[in-house]
Scaffold this active site. Sequence first.
Site, short mmCIF file in Angstrom:
data_model
loop_
_atom_site.label_atom_id
_atom_site.label_comp_id
_atom_site.label_asym_id
_atom_site.label_seq_id
_atom_site.Cartn_x
_atom_site.Cartn_y
_atom_site.Cartn_z
N LEU A 96 0.87 -1.18 0.00
CA LEU A 96 0.00 0.00 0.00
C LEU A 96 0.90 1.21 0.00
CD1 LEU A 96 -2.55 -0.99 2.76
CD2 LEU A 96 -3.16 -0.33 0.47
N ASP A 97 0.57 2.25 -0.77
CA ASP A 97 1.48 3.41 -0.77
C ASP A 97 1.22 4.30 0.44
OD1 ASP A 97 -0.21 5.26 -3.45
OD2 ASP A 97 -0.84 4.67 -1.46
N VAL A 98 1.98 5.42 0.51
CA VAL A 98 2.01 6.19 1.76
C VAL A 98 0.64 6.75 2.13
CG1 VAL A 98 3.03 8.19 2.88
CG2 VAL A 98 4.42 6.77 1.42
N GLN A 231 -2.69 1.77 -6.08
CA GLN A 231 -3.57 2.80 -5.51
C GLN A 231 -3.59 4.04 -6.40
OE1 GLN A 231 -1.26 1.27 -3.11
NE2 GLN A 231 -2.92 -0.21 -3.04
N ARG A 235 -6.78 6.32 -7.98
CA ARG A 235 -6.93 7.79 -7.93
C ARG A 235 -7.13 8.34 -9.32
NH1 ARG A 235 -2.35 7.42 -4.32
NH2 ARG A 235 -3.23 7.09 -2.26
#
Lengths: 321, 306
Positions: A96-98, A231, A235
């Site tokens: 999962l990114d930040v 992710q 977006r």
Amino acid sequence: MAAAGLAGLAGLFAVYKPAGVAWSRVREAVETRLLRELNAAPGRPPRQRVRFLPAPAPGGGGALELVAARVPVLADHPLVLGPRFRKLKIGAGHRLDVKASGVFVLGIGHGNKLLTDLYNCHLTKVYTVGGLFGKATDDFSDTGNLVEKTTFDHITREKLERILAVIQGTNQKALLMYSNIDMKTQEAYELAVKGLIRPMGKSPPIITAVRCIQFALPEFQLEIHCLHETQQYLRKLVHEIGLELKSSAVCTQVRRIRDGVFTVDDALPRTQWNLQSIQEAIRNCQLKVETELEKTLGHGENSPLHQLGGDMAEHARQERP
Amino acid sequence: DWDDIPPSSALEVISEEEAVQIIAEPLLPIQSSTLRDYVDHSETLAKLVHLGVDLSQVEKRQKAGQLLLTLDFEKDVKKILLFLKDVGVEDNQLGPFLTKNPYILGEDLEALETRVAYLKSKKFGKSEIAQMVSRAPYLLLFSVERLDNRLGFFKNELGLSVKKTKDLVIRLPRLLTGKLEPVKENLQVCQIELGFQHNEIQQIVYKTPKILTASKKRLKQTFDYLHNIMGIPHHMLTRFPQVFNSKLLRIRERHMFLAFLGRAQYDPAQPSYVSLDQLVSLPDEVFCTEIAKASMQDFENFLKTL
């Protein structure tokens, strides 16, 4: 003792990653906490050795004689050896990114081998994506540099759902194409009825289902079931939905609520990242993981998906010497 | 003469008493990366382990292990240990002290005494010197000129009175042993980017000197969240500077929980006011029951929705 603690730490478990933290930090934090608890348990007692030490003679004062005494070996002293456990093999599942948060699968010890098997199962993941109409930024999220501002009064729930239906349709076609299954067979029909058709190899991101959970202008929330995604792709999807509706949108929140068989209820929040809870979580998820792996991968290649298609080209390549 | 006495052969027959008196232990390794191989044979190392020195940490330092092996307990180490006891370091603190600073055992005793005399001349009391030395083990390795330089730097930069500067240095002696440029940069950040007045900076630094050694990025991020998103004005932050020391994630989660429950009130004039230091310093269970008036389970469920 520490050995018992380590024995319970072999398998898969899920952790709830908070937003604003990199996934590697989460993995290191879990590793540090587990190491601290494992090293706190007492270790092995030191070896004993017989040494001849000088002691005052029993008869008269002054003369020293050598007396045999059992002394612990100093090389086994905890202050000389250091901590017993210095590293743990913890592997991470789908990253999962930040800015995203949600269910993050980790594997310890032998569980790392199950991680590759889970990856090869190609199970869907479910995300809750929150969006905001009226703005467009350069990295599609609400913390980026503003590019344009638009009106959004003309948007209604029906228009949004029409767009979502179009997205779902195009992705369905892509799903059938990338799963490499011959559509004209009976087995393919049965699998389609059960909803088990999916690409068993590499493919671009595919969305299997989208629906709108909340709609309160200018905010809206979608639930997305997808495969092989990142992710940032989600977006970008929000941004494109805004463009399709002749307005613009940014993504405010990306939250993973299911990763294969692990749901938010199985995920451990930050306050429960300790040895006991993790061991319990591993035990609880063991059965689910095993059933899912059996069903999809099977023993050898007896499962219907593999028989039909999936890696047909690969099998052909393997047969050729 | 060389030719008269033949050398003794290893296969000669010897008597039982002679055989018992031969001690044949395996040789010590010439090179080793751990002190574990030598600890049983060296009296110095054995005595240090009994004092509480963590040899596994010391052997990782540069040349510290070599230094300890070459020293002799009776001649060198004992003098310095007695000197440290004289300064006021407690017996149970000697072990951790030497673990962090093993190089002090190789120092010259007179130089150490001069430095302690200098500190006494600057009117630091005996117990205060003991506290400073225990908290910053590297302090006594600095020469008198360096110490003088650093004390002068803090007096000029912070602009506090002599008594207050001394109090600050006693509470955080790490300031004297660390680098000085980051401290200067942090003060600039507080003044220019965060927008605190000079007297506000003095108050904050006197209450939490740790801000001077904090990382600038973290300071800016924490301040940004506190001021812009939580809406806390500068004078409240001056009253509770402890918030700058805690993790941003913790502040964020707790603030969002309170906002969700409708209890995020940080203005002392309004009812049901939550003070910032309670927000940050209380452990999780106490925070949930006292301030948020909810259970730990609710907090965990809320964390999973963020």
